[in-house]
Design an enzyme around this catalytic site. Structure first.
Site, PDB file in Angstrom:
ATOM      1  N   TYR A  41     -13.316  22.781 -12.614  1.00  0.00           N
ATOM      2  CA  TYR A  41     -13.744  21.517 -13.219  1.00  0.00           C
ATOM      3  C   TYR A  41     -15.030  21.054 -12.516  1.00  0.00           C
ATOM      4  O   TYR A  41     -15.087  21.036 -11.284  1.00  0.00           O
ATOM      5  CB  TYR A  41     -12.596  20.534 -12.982  1.00  0.00           C
ATOM      6  N   ARG A  99       0.818  -1.217   0.000  1.00  0.00           N
ATOM      7  CA  ARG A  99       0.000   0.000   0.000  1.00  0.00           C
ATOM      8  C   ARG A  99       0.848   1.261   0.000  1.00  0.00           C
ATOM      9  O   ARG A  99       0.367   2.328  -0.343  1.00  0.00           O
ATOM     10  CB  ARG A  99      -0.972  -0.025   1.187  1.00  0.00           C
ATOM     11  N   ASP A 133      -5.563  23.310  -9.033  1.00  0.00           N
ATOM     12  CA  ASP A 133      -5.661  22.247 -10.032  1.00  0.00           C
ATOM     13  C   ASP A 133      -4.872  22.741 -11.240  1.00  0.00           C
ATOM     14  O   ASP A 133      -5.334  23.580 -12.006  1.00  0.00           O
ATOM     15  CB  ASP A 133      -7.136  21.992 -10.379  1.00  0.00           C
ATOM     16  N   LYS A 152      -4.419  13.265 -17.946  1.00  0.00           N
ATOM     17  CA  LYS A 152      -4.403  14.146 -19.107  1.00  0.00           C
ATOM     18  C   LYS A 152      -3.005  14.150 -19.739  1.00  0.00           C
ATOM     19  O   LYS A 152      -2.614  13.163 -20.315  1.00  0.00           O
ATOM     20  CB  LYS A 152      -4.871  15.541 -18.702  1.00  0.00           C
TER      21      LYS A 152
END
Ligand SMILES: *Cc1c(COP(=O)(O)O)cnc(C)c1O
Length: 404
Positions: free
Chosen positions: A118, A64, A190, A215
């Site tokens: 967004y 993890r 962002d 992206k």
């Protein structure tokens, strides 16, 4: 040769080649292998007991916490963000936004969210965060006085994004971050559009810089991931919360994103140049009312972009002069070199019909002074095709828009 050492005087293009490629992670090959691992094995019980005590980056512990493939990507992203002490990886861009918000906010807190963020970020404010007793307040990032007036004792964080999603407004990020700092709130950007190559966010006063790696960094439309980079104190908090939430990304995906990262600056440059050429061409067309591309001289936000950013990307929008939504959709359907779909930042061009007014409570659509009839927009994500072919394709689809 130790290519993983990055004196500040090396340029970005050089750093992006070596970033994260520590020899203990790569061995004798160029890229870190894909380390698929849940269990990490210890020499003996003494080493086992040492593990939880250190909890350091780059130390084997348990799956993890990742293994060298994820560590290499995380370190590479940190290298590209001046001022960052570390980078947490998340399974998507939205997971990065949620991970950051759940690190910074407690019940009773207020978070200010840019009105042109967004849409899933806005929805997170009204959904997840509201459910947890956190109050979202939306602000117009072009109105600094109005934004300042929204702060209160309980304001803990501010979520910024530039340019605005779909409508592409450019705000003064450094000024907005400075107000947040003065009011004791953490600023989060962002930074998916520009990436640190076009806007080194932490250096400009932002506290946490996040990206949808899905992206441009991934860049090939085949992987989803997100990241958040910050200075030492906030990085430690983000990392601890991510561990509590059980956030982990797969090593296969990390290897794909690392591959994309190596060519990021080339692709951004090529896409930006093509987008600018296409935006310029569109600005001269009688069918077009507004081109919303901050890289285009004369377009809304261009002066701010030129002053504050060192690069851009292939994503921009435009608004038709009059017409109907049906005609606009005919235009999108009439394109043959552009795919129709969400996301962007891949090697291939995409087109999307947009109606941002449904996602705004404080800002007008379209952004500029506009005729009431000019409101049907299209967002273009320009890929790596020859821009002359893309222009020819747009030109023939404009005939479909006119209904001929
Ligand atoms: C796509 C996108 C996200 C979300 O990323 P996913 O990986 O799709 O969850 C966040 N912010 C911006 C600006 C985006 O374009």
């Amino acid at each position: 040769m130790d290519i993983t050492r990055h004196p500040d005087d090396l340029s970005e293009a050089t750093r992006i080649v070596g970033a994260g490629r520590r020899s203990e992670w790569t061995g004798a090959v160029v890229n870190p292998p894909v380390w698929r691992a849940s269990t990490h094995l210890y020499e003996d019980t003494a080493a086992l007991f040492e593990g939880p005590r250190t909890n350091e980056d780059g130390r084997f512990f348990y799956g993890r916490r990742g293994a060298p493939t994820q560590w290499a990507l995380s370190e590479a992203l940190t290298t590209l963000e001046p001022g960052a002490a570390g980078t947490v990886l998340y399974p998507s861009g939205v997971a990065a936004i949620a991970g950051v918000m759940l690190t910074l906010l407690r019940p009773g807190d207020v978070v200010l969210i840019s009105d042109n963020a967004y849409d899933p970020s806005r929805a997170m404010g009204k959904g997840l965060l509201t459910d947890f007793g956190i109050e979202p307040r939306f602000f117009d990032p072009l109105d600094i006085a109005g934004y300042e007036a929204l702060f209160c004792e309980r304001t803990r964080a501010v979520l910024l994004e530039a340019p605005g999603s779909l409508s592409m407004e450019m705000c003064d990020l450094a000024a907005l971050a400075a107000v947040a700092r003065e009011k004791g709130a953490i600023s989060v950007l962002d930074n998916t559009w520009a990436s640190p190559l076009g806007f080194p966010a932490l250096e400009r006063g932002i506290d946490i810089s996040l990206m949808a790696l899905t992206k441009h960094v991934g860049g090939h439309s085949d992987v989803m991931m997100g990241s958040a980079s910050a200075g030492p104190e906030l990085y430690a908090r983000l990392r601890q919360r991510a561990q509590q939430l059980g956030t982990v990304v797969s090593p296969d995906d990390a290897a794909l994103v690392l591959r994309g990262l190596r060519t990021l600056h080339l692709r951004l440059k090529r896409e930006s140049d093509s987008a600018l050429a296409i935006a310029q061409w569109l600005a001269g067309r009688p069918e077009v009312a507004q081109v919303l591309c901050p890289m285009l001289p004369g377009a809304p936000g261009h002066e701010v972009w030129k002053r504050d950013f060192t690069g851009g990307c292939g994503l921009f929008s435009f608004v038709f002069k009059g017409g109907t939504a049906v005609a606009r959709n005919r235009f999108v359907d009439g394109l043959s070199l552009f795919g129709i779909g969400y996301s962007w930042g891949g090697f291939e061009s995409l087109a999307l019909p947009i109606e941002p007014s449904g996602y705004r409570s404080r800002m007008a659509w379209p952004p500029g002074p506009a005729d009431e009839a000019d409101r049907h927009g299209v967002r273009l994500a320009i890929g790596l095709e020859d821009p002359r072919d893309l222009i020819a394709d747009i030109e023939q689809a404009l005939v479909a828009w006119q209904g001929r």
